[in-house]
Motif scaffolding. Structure first.
Motif, PDB file in Angstrom:
ATOM      1  N   LYS A 178       5.092   1.315  81.438  1.00 17.09           N
ATOM      2  CA  LYS A 178       6.207   0.451  81.817  1.00 17.09           C
ATOM      3  C   LYS A 178       5.720  -0.895  82.330  1.00 17.09           C
ATOM      4  CE  LYS A 178       9.349   4.234  82.810  1.00 17.09           C
ATOM      5  NZ  LYS A 178       9.995   5.040  83.835  1.00 17.09           N
ATOM      6  N   ASN A 200      19.365  -2.037  83.397  1.00 14.65           N
ATOM      7  CA  ASN A 200      18.504  -1.107  82.656  1.00 14.65           C
ATOM      8  C   ASN A 200      17.517  -1.812  81.732  1.00 14.65           C
ATOM      9  OD1 ASN A 200      19.654   1.199  83.847  1.00 14.65           O
ATOM     10  ND2 ASN A 200      21.323   1.144  82.373  1.00 14.65           N
ATOM     11  N   ARG A 259      11.099  -1.823  88.102  1.00 13.82           N
ATOM     12  CA  ARG A 259      11.468  -1.496  89.482  1.00 13.82           C
ATOM     13  C   ARG A 259      11.511   0.023  89.669  1.00 13.82           C
ATOM     14  NH1 ARG A 259      16.373  -3.703  90.036  1.00 13.82           N
ATOM     15  NH2 ARG A 259      15.554  -5.700  90.663  1.00 13.82           N
ATOM     16  N   SER A 260      12.070   0.745  88.697  1.00 14.32           N
ATOM     17  CA  SER A 260      12.134   2.206  88.832  1.00 14.32           C
ATOM     18  C   SER A 260      10.738   2.819  88.782  1.00 14.32           C
ATOM     19  CB  SER A 260      13.055   2.822  87.781  1.00 14.32           C
ATOM     20  OG  SER A 260      12.463   2.823  86.518  1.00 14.32           O
ATOM     21  N   ASP A 301      14.486  -3.780  85.552  1.00 12.11           N
ATOM     22  CA  ASP A 301      14.999  -2.547  86.158  1.00 12.11           C
ATOM     23  C   ASP A 301      14.062  -1.366  85.896  1.00 12.11           C
ATOM     24  OD1 ASP A 301      17.212  -3.554  87.414  1.00 12.11           O
ATOM     25  OD2 ASP A 301      18.672  -2.758  85.987  1.00 12.11           O
ATOM     26  N   GLN A 302      13.526  -1.289  84.689  1.00 13.83           N
ATOM     27  CA  GLN A 302      12.607  -0.211  84.350  1.00 13.83           C
ATOM     28  C   GLN A 302      11.319  -0.325  85.166  1.00 13.83           C
ATOM     29  OE1 GLN A 302      12.034  -0.045  80.098  1.00 13.83           O
ATOM     30  NE2 GLN A 302      14.233  -0.169  79.734  1.00 13.83           N
ATOM     31  N   GLU A 357       9.327   2.246  92.162  1.00 17.32           N
ATOM     32  CA  GLU A 357       9.955   3.153  93.130  1.00 17.32           C
ATOM     33  C   GLU A 357       9.409   4.568  92.983  1.00 17.32           C
ATOM     34  OE1 GLU A 357      14.058   2.355  92.297  1.00 17.32           O
ATOM     35  OE2 GLU A 357      14.107   0.630  93.666  1.00 17.32           O
ATOM     36  N   GLN A 358       9.147   4.990  91.751  1.00 21.57           N
ATOM     37  CA  GLN A 358       8.543   6.293  91.518  1.00 21.57           C
ATOM     38  C   GLN A 358       7.147   6.325  92.128  1.00 21.57           C
ATOM     39  OE1 GLN A 358       7.806   7.147  87.378  1.00 21.57           O
ATOM     40  NE2 GLN A 358       6.908   9.142  87.799  1.00 21.57           N
TER      41      GLN A 358
END
Length: 139
Positions: free
Chosen positions: A122, A75, A82-83, A79-80, A86-87
């Motif tokens: 981000k 997290n 990557r998310s 990771d943020q 992915e979004q």
């Protein structure tokens, strides 16, 4: 977390970033937002490549390695990021199964201004943290 694990995390994010940049270059209909996302993702990509090579030469005893390791925690900033990618990927890549629907869907921009702002935020956060980690290596 050893240097190899951090490097593996960075490589995974690099691959996703590269794929996203390719998708963004193919999307039509939102030139300013698309271009901004592609530029920022490219900037992070270059920083991550630099960081990856420095990590390959580093040992876990190096003082700056602690800051780099903090980027790859669960997290954490990687990771943020990557998310966020992915979004972005889920919005850009087609979910249609038919040939023409898939092509048409893949070439249109589906992100709202708020979603773009969140993703760019981000990306900017990670970019700043990577730059700080790389500068710490110079000290």
């Amino acid at each position: 977390m050893d240097p190899l694990s951090v490097t593996a995390s960075i490589i995974a994010v690099l691959q996703l970033t590269n794929a996203i940049i390719g998708y963004l270059n193919d999307v039509k209909g939102a030139s300013k937002d698309r271009a901004q996302c592609a530029i920022e993702a490219s900037n992070v990509y270059n920083l991550l490549v630099n960081l990856k090579y420095r990590l390959e030469e580093a040992s876990s005893n190096d003082a700056w390695y602690t800051a780099v390791r903090a980027l790859a925690v669960t997290n954490g900033p990687l990771d943020q990021y990557r998310s966020a990618l992915e979004q972005l990927q889920s919005k850009v890549i087609s979910t249609s199964t038919s040939g023409l629907g898939k092509i048409g869907s893949a070439l249109t921009w589906k992100l709202s201004k708020e979603e773009v702002a969140d993703i760019l935020s981000k990306i900017e956060r990670l970019k700043s943290l990577i730059q700080i980690a790389l500068e710490m290596d110079h000290l």
